[in-house]
Design a protein around this motif. Structure first.
Motif, PDB file in Angstrom:
ATOM      1  N   SER A 186       0.836  -1.201   0.000  1.00  0.00           N
ATOM      2  CA  SER A 186       0.000   0.000   0.000  1.00  0.00           C
ATOM      3  C   SER A 186       0.876   1.258   0.000  1.00  0.00           C
ATOM      4  O   SER A 186       0.589   2.231  -0.706  1.00  0.00           O
ATOM      5  CB  SER A 186      -0.909  -0.006   1.227  1.00  0.00           C
ATOM      6  N   HIS A 187       1.963   1.219   0.803  1.00  0.00           N
ATOM      7  CA  HIS A 187       2.866   2.375   0.874  1.00  0.00           C
ATOM      8  C   HIS A 187       3.472   2.675  -0.487  1.00  0.00           C
ATOM      9  O   HIS A 187       3.478   3.832  -0.945  1.00  0.00           O
ATOM     10  CB  HIS A 187       3.980   2.097   1.888  1.00  0.00           C
ATOM     11  N   PHE A 188       3.982   1.641  -1.149  1.00  0.00           N
ATOM     12  CA  PHE A 188       4.647   1.880  -2.422  1.00  0.00           C
ATOM     13  C   PHE A 188       3.656   2.223  -3.528  1.00  0.00           C
ATOM     14  O   PHE A 188       4.008   2.949  -4.470  1.00  0.00           O
ATOM     15  CB  PHE A 188       5.509   0.678  -2.806  1.00  0.00           C
ATOM     16  N   ALA A 189       2.420   1.725  -3.400  1.00  0.00           N
ATOM     17  CA  ALA A 189       1.389   2.138  -4.359  1.00  0.00           C
ATOM     18  C   ALA A 189       1.103   3.632  -4.210  1.00  0.00           C
ATOM     19  O   ALA A 189       0.994   4.371  -5.193  1.00  0.00           O
ATOM     20  CB  ALA A 189       0.114   1.323  -4.145  1.00  0.00           C
ATOM     21  N   LEU A 191       3.170   5.779  -2.900  1.00  0.00           N
ATOM     22  CA  LEU A 191       4.382   6.471  -3.310  1.00  0.00           C
ATOM     23  C   LEU A 191       4.451   6.594  -4.828  1.00  0.00           C
ATOM     24  O   LEU A 191       4.835   7.642  -5.360  1.00  0.00           O
ATOM     25  CB  LEU A 191       5.605   5.715  -2.781  1.00  0.00           C
ATOM     26  N   ASP A 192       4.055   5.531  -5.519  1.00  0.00           N
ATOM     27  CA  ASP A 192       4.028   5.592  -6.979  1.00  0.00           C
ATOM     28  C   ASP A 192       3.054   6.645  -7.467  1.00  0.00           C
ATOM     29  O   ASP A 192       3.347   7.389  -8.412  1.00  0.00           O
ATOM     30  CB  ASP A 192       3.654   4.224  -7.551  1.00  0.00           C
ATOM     31  N   ALA A 193       1.876   6.702  -6.814  1.00  0.00           N
ATOM     32  CA  ALA A 193       0.882   7.714  -7.202  1.00  0.00           C
ATOM     33  C   ALA A 193       1.430   9.119  -6.938  1.00  0.00           C
ATOM     34  O   ALA A 193       1.257  10.033  -7.752  1.00  0.00           O
ATOM     35  CB  ALA A 193      -0.412   7.489  -6.434  1.00  0.00           C
ATOM     36  N   GLN A 194       2.089   9.284  -5.796  1.00  0.00           N
ATOM     37  CA  GLN A 194       2.662  10.583  -5.452  1.00  0.00           C
ATOM     38  C   GLN A 194       3.756  10.963  -6.448  1.00  0.00           C
ATOM     39  O   GLN A 194       3.832  12.126  -6.888  1.00  0.00           O
ATOM     40  CB  GLN A 194       3.241  10.524  -4.040  1.00  0.00           C
ATOM     41  N   ARG A 195       4.588  10.006  -6.822  1.00  0.00           N
ATOM     42  CA  ARG A 195       5.659  10.294  -7.769  1.00  0.00           C
ATOM     43  C   ARG A 195       5.120  10.595  -9.160  1.00  0.00           C
ATOM     44  O   ARG A 195       5.699  11.407  -9.895  1.00  0.00           O
ATOM     45  CB  ARG A 195       6.639   9.115  -7.804  1.00  0.00           C
ATOM     46  N   GLU A 196       4.016   9.957  -9.516  1.00  0.00           N
ATOM     47  CA  GLU A 196       3.390  10.277 -10.791  1.00  0.00           C
ATOM     48  C   GLU A 196       2.852  11.707 -10.775  1.00  0.00           C
ATOM     49  O   GLU A 196       2.981  12.446 -11.757  1.00  0.00           O
ATOM     50  CB  GLU A 196       2.266   9.281 -11.081  1.00  0.00           C
ATOM     51  N   GLU A 197       2.251  12.107  -9.645  1.00  0.00           N
ATOM     52  CA  GLU A 197       1.779  13.478  -9.511  1.00  0.00           C
ATOM     53  C   GLU A 197       2.963  14.449  -9.563  1.00  0.00           C
ATOM     54  O   GLU A 197       2.882  15.521 -10.186  1.00  0.00           O
ATOM     55  CB  GLU A 197       1.018  13.645  -8.201  1.00  0.00           C
ATOM     56  N   THR A 198       4.069  14.076  -8.915  1.00  0.00           N
ATOM     57  CA  THR A 198       5.277  14.903  -8.969  1.00  0.00           C
ATOM     58  C   THR A 198       5.779  15.033 -10.405  1.00  0.00           C
ATOM     59  O   THR A 198       6.204  16.119 -10.830  1.00  0.00           O
ATOM     60  CB  THR A 198       6.378  14.293  -8.082  1.00  0.00           C
ATOM     61  N   ARG A 199       5.737  13.922 -11.139  1.00  0.00           N
ATOM     62  CA  ARG A 199       6.178  13.983 -12.549  1.00  0.00           C
ATOM     63  C   ARG A 199       5.340  14.972 -13.334  1.00  0.00           C
ATOM     64  O   ARG A 199       5.865  15.784 -14.122  1.00  0.00           O
ATOM     65  CB  ARG A 199       6.084  12.590 -13.187  1.00  0.00           C
ATOM     66  N   ARG A 200       4.014  14.946 -13.122  1.00  0.00           N
ATOM     67  CA  ARG A 200       3.145  15.872 -13.847  1.00  0.00           C
ATOM     68  C   ARG A 200       3.448  17.325 -13.452  1.00  0.00           C
ATOM     69  O   ARG A 200       3.474  18.220 -14.309  1.00  0.00           O
ATOM     70  CB  ARG A 200       1.674  15.536 -13.564  1.00  0.00           C
ATOM     71  N   ARG A 201       3.673  17.565 -12.147  1.00  0.00           N
ATOM     72  CA  ARG A 201       3.996  18.927 -11.699  1.00  0.00           C
ATOM     73  C   ARG A 201       5.310  19.394 -12.327  1.00  0.00           C
ATOM     74  O   ARG A 201       5.418  20.550 -12.765  1.00  0.00           O
ATOM     75  CB  ARG A 201       4.108  18.965 -10.177  1.00  0.00           C
ATOM     76  N   LYS A 202       6.286  18.518 -12.392  1.00  0.00           N
ATOM     77  CA  LYS A 202       7.572  18.902 -12.952  1.00  0.00           C
ATOM     78  C   LYS A 202       7.485  19.111 -14.461  1.00  0.00           C
ATOM     79  O   LYS A 202       8.222  19.944 -15.015  1.00  0.00           O
ATOM     80  CB  LYS A 202       8.636  17.868 -12.585  1.00  0.00           C
ATOM     81  N   GLU A 203       6.611  18.363 -15.132  1.00  0.00           N
ATOM     82  CA  GLU A 203       6.393  18.600 -16.564  1.00  0.00           C
ATOM     83  C   GLU A 203       5.887  20.029 -16.792  1.00  0.00           C
ATOM     84  O   GLU A 203       6.301  20.705 -17.731  1.00  0.00           O
ATOM     85  CB  GLU A 203       5.392  17.584 -17.124  1.00  0.00           C
ATOM     86  N   LYS A 204       4.982  20.498 -15.910  1.00  0.00           N
ATOM     87  CA  LYS A 204       4.475  21.873 -16.025  1.00  0.00           C
ATOM     88  C   LYS A 204       5.591  22.884 -15.769  1.00  0.00           C
ATOM     89  O   LYS A 204       5.675  23.911 -16.457  1.00  0.00           O
ATOM     90  CB  LYS A 204       3.323  22.092 -15.043  1.00  0.00           C
ATOM     91  N   LEU A 205       6.429  22.613 -14.744  1.00  0.00           N
ATOM     92  CA  LEU A 205       7.546  23.515 -14.471  1.00  0.00           C
ATOM     93  C   LEU A 205       8.512  23.570 -15.649  1.00  0.00           C
ATOM     94  O   LEU A 205       9.034  24.638 -16.001  1.00  0.00           O
ATOM     95  CB  LEU A 205       8.293  23.066 -13.211  1.00  0.00           C
ATOM     96  N   ILE A 206       8.737  22.421 -16.296  1.00  0.00           N
ATOM     97  CA  ILE A 206       9.616  22.372 -17.467  1.00  0.00           C
ATOM     98  C   ILE A 206       9.019  23.190 -18.603  1.00  0.00           C
ATOM     99  O   ILE A 206       9.732  23.950 -19.283  1.00  0.00           O
ATOM    100  CB  ILE A 206       9.846  20.916 -17.902  1.00  0.00           C
ATOM    101  N   ALA A 207       7.700  23.036 -18.808  1.00  0.00           N
ATOM    102  CA  ALA A 207       7.047  23.787 -19.880  1.00  0.00           C
ATOM    103  C   ALA A 207       7.216  25.286 -19.674  1.00  0.00           C
ATOM    104  O   ALA A 207       7.516  26.035 -20.614  1.00  0.00           O
ATOM    105  CB  ALA A 207       5.567  23.409 -19.948  1.00  0.00           C
ATOM    106  N   GLU A 208       7.047  25.759 -18.431  1.00  0.00           N
ATOM    107  CA  GLU A 208       7.226  27.190 -18.171  1.00  0.00           C
ATOM    108  C   GLU A 208       8.679  27.593 -18.334  1.00  0.00           C
ATOM    109  O   GLU A 208       8.975  28.666 -18.885  1.00  0.00           O
ATOM    110  CB  GLU A 208       6.736  27.548 -16.776  1.00  0.00           C
ATOM    111  N   ALA A 209       9.598  26.752 -17.842  1.00  0.00           N
ATOM    112  CA  ALA A 209      11.021  27.070 -17.971  1.00  0.00           C
ATOM    113  C   ALA A 209      11.415  27.177 -19.433  1.00  0.00           C
ATOM    114  O   ALA A 209      12.179  28.071 -19.825  1.00  0.00           O
ATOM    115  CB  ALA A 209      11.865  25.996 -17.273  1.00  0.00           C
ATOM    116  N   GLU A 210      10.892  26.280 -20.256  1.00  0.00           N
ATOM    117  CA  GLU A 210      11.204  26.323 -21.687  1.00  0.00           C
ATOM    118  C   GLU A 210      10.605  27.569 -22.345  1.00  0.00           C
ATOM    119  O   GLU A 210      11.217  28.164 -23.241  1.00  0.00           O
ATOM    120  CB  GLU A 210      10.698  25.050 -22.367  1.00  0.00           C
ATOM    121  N   SER A 211       9.405  27.971 -21.909  1.00  0.00           N
ATOM    122  CA  SER A 211       8.775  29.162 -22.495  1.00  0.00           C
ATOM    123  C   SER A 211       9.526  30.436 -22.124  1.00  0.00           C
ATOM    124  O   SER A 211       9.455  31.437 -22.847  1.00  0.00           O
ATOM    125  CB  SER A 211       7.317  29.258 -22.028  1.00  0.00           C
TER     126      SER A 211
END
Length: 409
Positions: A186-189, A191-211
């Motif tokens: 359950s913990h790692f599930a 954690l995986d969900a949290q890391r996926e959310e982190t990936r999406r947040r970082k994708e947005k930060l990358i998009a702004e950084a690139e712009s």
């Protein structure tokens, strides 16, 4: 007839053995002499002695089971009881009795040892269960998981208990392992969900950084990049295989901007160093106006210098205070000269100064007359007091006369 201490052979060849209950027939012998008959049955007795001795040693020195030992004792006792041997059969019986007692004692010792072993095994398994139940609540997933696997290996090496106790303890042990496994999954599930959310947040930060990478608004954009970096660190880590790629993209976008800014700053710094050299020339030109001897010419020259100064632009930050301080010193000197000129040429101020000087001069003259009269009258104390007052008025008069000189005397 032939006879020995433990047996005899009669005229018919019948062989007897002597016992506490009287003689017993052990067999007959027709093939030879009575001595040979006794020797034959004595050898059978010796054979029984040897077999009993061997069994005694096996009981003492080997792990022969009590069941097998009692079977062997029973077999030998039958041979002794049947009496087909000549010798001290009663002694053999006593040795077998002692052997029975030894086997029984060993049986009890083994039973007690098994009981102790079982109790030790039960205590060990209970300790394993208690540790497993404690580990089931742990969040040290790797170390706790490794320890639980080690506990399983330890459990397998322990003797089994009675079926009911062993099954109950194993059930608790297994439940603890299952509970830990469920919590870890359950913990790692999560954690995986949290890391996926982190990936999406970082994708947005990358998009702004690139712009922002093509921006030439250096200050605000650099400030925003610092905020993006703080947001990146606060976001946590994405999945291991994605984190490195995300960071590479994020860093690359920043590098484009900061490389461009660095190149622009190099060009700006060169321009500002040139500006500084030009302003140093103007500062030197302004400093040649000091001391101010021709106020009108100094004002005109300073005005020209200021116009050219403002047209030059920025200088390096670290040199700004020094170069501007040099110009400001000249400006202050010209301003002070203007103030002095205004005071010198102001009719109202001159009239006030002349009036004050006249009043102080009159006061000084009166005090001198009063001092002379007091001395003439012999009033030394009054004369001394008037002299002190005269000294104060004279000091004020001297100061007023000095100020009046600034208006041209």
């Amino acid at each position: 007839m032939s006879s020995e201490p433990w047996g005899r052979v009669d005229e018919t060849g019948t062989v007897y053995v002597r016992t506490a209950d009287g003689e017993k027939v052990v067999g007959s012998w027709q093939a030879g002499s009575p001595g040979e008959a006794l020797a034959y049955f004595e050898r059978k007795y010796e054979g029984l002695v040897v077999e009993i001795g061997l069994l005694e040693r096996r009981v003492k020195t080997t792990d022969l089971s009590a069941k097998d030992a009692m079977t062997a004792i029973g077999h030998l006792r039958e041979q002794v009881d049947e009496g087909h041997a000549v010798g001290d059969l009663a002694a053999l019986g006593r040795r077998l009795d002692e052997l029975v007692a030894a086997v029984e004692s060993r049986r009890e010792e083994r039973k007690a040892a098994r009981a102790r072993q079982s109790e030790e095994a039960r205590a060990a398994k209970e300790a394993l269960v208690a540790e497993a139940e404690e580990l089931s609540l742990s969040e040290q997933w790797r170390s706790a998981g490794e320890r639980l696997r080690a506990l399983v290996d330890t459990w397998k090496g322990l003797p089994r208990l009675d079926r009911k106790t062993d099954d109950e303890l194993w059930h608790r042990f297994s439940q603890a392992r299952s509970a830990f496994s469920k919590r870890r999954k359950s913990h790692f599930a999560a954690l995986d969900a949290q890391r996926e959310e982190t990936r999406r947040r970082k994708e947005k930060l990358i998009a702004e950084a690139e712009s922002l990478s093509d921006s030439r608004d250096w200050g605000p954009t650099a400030a925003r990049y610092r905020e993006l970096m703080r947001e990146w660190k606060a976001a946590g880590r994405a999945q291991r295989d994605a984190e490195e790629d995300l960071w590479t993209r994020f860093r690359a976008a920043q590098d484009v901007f900061f490389q461009a800014r660095s190149e622009a700053f190099v060009e700006r710094d060169a321009e500002q160093r040139d500006n500084l050299a030009r302003k140093e020339e103007l500062a030197a030109e302004a400093e040649k106006l000091l001391p101010v001897t021709d106020l009108r010419a100094a004002r005109s020259a300073l005005r020209s210098i200021n116009e050219r100064w403002e047209a030059i632009g920025h200088v390096p930050r670290e040199a700004r205070a020094g170069i501007e301080g040099r110009l400001h010193a000249v400006e202050r000197a010209v301003a002070e000269a203007e103030e002095a000129e205004w005071r010198r040429t102001n009719p109202e101020a001159r009239a006030r100064a002349e009036g004050l000087t006249g009043q102080l001069q009159d006061a000084v003259d009166r005090l001198r007359e009063q001092v002379e009269r007091a001395r003439a009258a012999g009033n030394a104390a009054k004369a001394q007091k008037l002299e002190q007052e005269l000294a104060g008025r004279q000091a004020l008069l001297d100061q007023a006369l000095k100020g009046l000189q600034e208006f041209g005397g």
